[in-house]
Motif scaffolding. Structure first.
Motif, PDB file in Angstrom:
ATOM      1  N   GLU A 140      -8.074  -1.834  -2.984  1.00  0.00           N
ATOM      2  CA  GLU A 140      -8.630  -0.789  -2.109  1.00  0.00           C
ATOM      3  C   GLU A 140     -10.011  -1.193  -1.590  1.00  0.00           C
ATOM      4  OE1 GLU A 140      -8.202   2.400   0.111  1.00  0.00           O
ATOM      5  OE2 GLU A 140      -6.680   1.780  -1.324  1.00  0.00           O
ATOM      6  N   ARG A 162     -10.948  -1.548   2.325  1.00  0.00           N
ATOM      7  CA  ARG A 162     -12.082  -0.852   2.961  1.00  0.00           C
ATOM      8  C   ARG A 162     -12.991  -1.843   3.674  1.00  0.00           C
ATOM      9  NH1 ARG A 162     -12.018   2.129  -1.917  1.00  0.00           N
ATOM     10  NH2 ARG A 162     -13.709   0.841  -2.729  1.00  0.00           N
ATOM     11  N   ARG A 219     -13.872  -1.805   7.640  1.00  0.00           N
ATOM     12  CA  ARG A 219     -15.266  -1.780   8.156  1.00  0.00           C
ATOM     13  C   ARG A 219     -15.504  -2.894   9.159  1.00  0.00           C
ATOM     14  NH1 ARG A 219     -16.921  -0.847   2.730  1.00  0.00           N
ATOM     15  NH2 ARG A 219     -17.459  -3.049   2.591  1.00  0.00           N
TER      16      ARG A 219
END
Length: 163
Positions: free
Chosen positions: A152, A156, A160
């Motif tokens: 995870e 992420r 981004r």
């Protein structure tokens, strides 16, 4: 050997996404490092289980069997192929008293046969099952959660960088 792996398709998809990123090498390296770190508590438990085994009161010149076996304990992370996932692995020990599969035999109730030093007598020695399996089975959910968190975190990071 017990293998802890998450949803392999998700990990493979993440691996493919990492390849397409500009800094994919760095992301892959960081993900693999995080996956290995997720297994550090398991590695410590296996280490303490092996070191708590009885030695039978014998002293051996040079490195002991347990210490030599522990040198082969590795946390691995694979992001591609059929064995995608994170796992602990023990290497074989061919150079230790002609005992090439000591990790497996130490974890087996069946044990192994060996010659008594200096005599023509063979004995059966039993292993102590569980030093490797039990910590992994007992905390499987915890290690799986840590691996999913590492995945995870990487996802992420990719999200981004895409924005």
């Amino acid at each position: 050997m017990i293998e802890l792996s998450t949803d392999q398709q998700a990990l493979q998809a993440l691996g493919k996404a990492l390849k397409s990123e500009a800094d994919g090498k760095k992301l892959r390296r960081d993900l693999a490092r995080d996956l290995r770190q997720a297994l550090e508590p398991a590695k410590a438990e296996v280490r303490s289980g092996l070191m708590s085994m009885s030695t039978g009161g014998m002293s051996v010149e040079g490195a002991g069997l347990r210490t030599t076996v522990l040198k082969g304990l590795k946390a691995e992370a694979r992001l591609t192929g059929r064995s995608t996932g994170a796992r602990l692995r023990m290497k074989r020990t061919p150079g230790v008293r002609n005992f090439k599969n000591a990790p497996k035999r130490l974890n087996s109730k069946r044990g192994w046969r060996h010659k008594v030093f200096g005599r023509d007598v063979w004995v059966q020695q039993e292993g102590e099952p569980g030093y490797f399996d039990e910590p992994l089975i007992k905390h499987k959910a915890q290690y799986r959660k840590a691996v999913l968190e590492a995945m995870e975190k990487c996802a992420r990071r990719i999200a981004r960088s895409v924005k």
